[in-house]
Structure formats: structure tokens, C-alpha cells
Design a protein around this motif. Structure first.
Motif, mmCIF file in Angstrom:
data_model
loop_
_atom_site.group_PDB
_atom_site.id
_atom_site.type_symbol
_atom_site.label_atom_id
_atom_site.label_comp_id
_atom_site.label_asym_id
_atom_site.label_seq_id
_atom_site.Cartn_x
_atom_site.Cartn_y
_atom_site.Cartn_z
ATOM 1 N N GLN A 61 0.816 -1.213 0.000
ATOM 2 C CA GLN A 61 0.000 0.000 0.000
ATOM 3 C C GLN A 61 0.854 1.269 0.000
ATOM 4 O O GLN A 61 0.622 2.198 0.758
ATOM 5 N N GLY A 62 1.860 1.290 -0.851
ATOM 6 C CA GLY A 62 2.662 2.490 -1.040
ATOM 7 C C GLY A 62 3.792 2.693 -0.050
ATOM 8 O O GLY A 62 4.477 3.715 -0.089
ATOM 9 N N PRO A 100 7.879 5.477 2.150
ATOM 10 C CA PRO A 100 7.016 5.588 0.968
ATOM 11 C C PRO A 100 7.744 5.211 -0.323
ATOM 12 O O PRO A 100 8.931 5.488 -0.482
ATOM 13 N N ARG A 101 7.012 4.572 -1.223
ATOM 14 C CA ARG A 101 7.519 4.211 -2.555
ATOM 15 C C ARG A 101 6.402 4.360 -3.558
ATOM 16 O O ARG A 101 5.285 3.920 -3.342
ATOM 17 N N ARG A 102 6.732 4.965 -4.675
ATOM 18 C CA ARG A 102 5.767 5.079 -5.771
ATOM 19 C C ARG A 102 5.683 3.723 -6.484
ATOM 20 O O ARG A 102 6.625 2.947 -6.453
ATOM 21 N N PRO A 103 4.562 3.478 -7.157
ATOM 22 C CA PRO A 103 4.419 2.212 -7.883
ATOM 23 C C PRO A 103 5.482 2.060 -8.973
ATOM 24 O O PRO A 103 5.939 3.040 -9.563
ATOM 25 N N THR A 131 -4.132 4.111 5.390
ATOM 26 C CA THR A 131 -2.960 4.101 4.511
ATOM 27 C C THR A 131 -2.494 5.509 4.174
ATOM 28 O O THR A 131 -1.296 5.790 4.218
ATOM 29 N N ILE A 135 1.272 6.941 4.933
ATOM 30 C CA ILE A 135 2.144 7.484 3.871
ATOM 31 C C ILE A 135 2.559 8.906 4.205
ATOM 32 O O ILE A 135 3.725 9.263 4.104
#
Length: 143
Positions: A61-62, A100-103, A131, A135
Motif C-alpha cells: 500500500q505504497g 514511501p515508494r511510488r508504484p 494508509t 504514507i
């Protein structure tokens, strides 16, 4: 001495680390010698560095939320004749600080200095937070 490097991978469809653990335990068809493996199309080119102590970091979830130590890589040929890479993982899922991580597609390399720290077993869990809030907190450095 080889410096370890890690992999990072989205856990598509997972809503929690517990769901990853449950899913891996239920994948009896995706076990060999009693060990779970993650099947991917591409072989990492940096296997020696990964096997020097690397882990696969799971994005849920990001957020990076957990990791598993990589034990070995093995070639597997599917019934379709396509060569794939089985990444054998230690069964222990280690919780990490949320990051956090972007898709992204597939997996990526993650240098040790960019990897979030492990949480201690008695660290409070923020699983009950929405979520979006998790984030936002991770983005401003609140852990």
C-alpha cells in the motif's frame, strides 16, 4: 568482501504484512523443499551481491513495510517452456520502518544505505492507521 544489495518489490494485492505471510504459507504449489519462493521472469544480474546478505523489501500500500532475506536463486522452466527465476526467501518476515515508494513494475535494486531500518519486535504497529495517514507520516519522517 562483497557488499550486499537488496531487492525491492511491490506486493500487489496485499493490504498488510500479515496478508503476505498468510499468502506465502498457503502457496503450497509455490514451494520446493518446504521453502517459499517468489517467481519472476527476470534474473537479477547482481546475484552475488544479493546473496551476500541481501533481502527483498516488500512495498505494501505504497510503503516499504517488511523484508525477507534472500536465500538463493534457482532457474525454473514453466510448463510453457519459459525460463524464470525462483527467488527463495527466508520464511521470517521482518517488519521495517515505513518508507514511501511510488508504484513500479517488477523489482528494483535497493542499496543498503537507502533501506529502511528494521523495527524491534516490541515496536508499536501502525497497521490500524489509514494508509493515507501512514504514507503522509512516512513522507515527513515520522516513524
Amino acid at each position: 568482501m562483497t557488499t550486499p544489495v537488496h531487492l525491492i518489490k511491490l506486493s500487489v494485492g496485499s493490504e498488510s504484512v500479515e496478508q503476505i505471510a498468510s499468502w506465502q504459507k498457503s502457496r503450497s504449489g509455490q514451494r520446493k523443499d518446504g521453502r517459499y519462493y517468489h517467481l519472476t521472469r527476470m534474473f537479477p544480474k547482481r546475484t552475488k551481491e544479493i546473496l551476500a546478505g541481501g533481502s527483498i523489501y516488500w512495498v505494501v500500500q505504497g510503503l516499504i513495510q517488511a523484508r525477507q532475506r534472500v536465500e538463493r536463486f534457482e532457474e525454473m522452466i514453466g510448463s510453457d517452456g519459459i525460463r524464470r527465476c525462483a527467488i527463495f526467501l527466508d520464511p521470517e518476515l521482518i517488519r521495517t520502518e515505513a518508507a514511501p515508494r511510488r508504484p513500479f513494475q517488477g523489482w528494483r535494486y535497493l542499496n543498503p544505505e537507502d533501506a529502511p531500518r528494521d523495527l524491534t519486535p516490541d515496536a508499536p504497529s501502525d497497521d490500524d492507521l489509514p494508509t493515507d495517514l501512514r504514507i503522509a507520516l512516512a513522507e515527513i519522517g515520522v516513524r
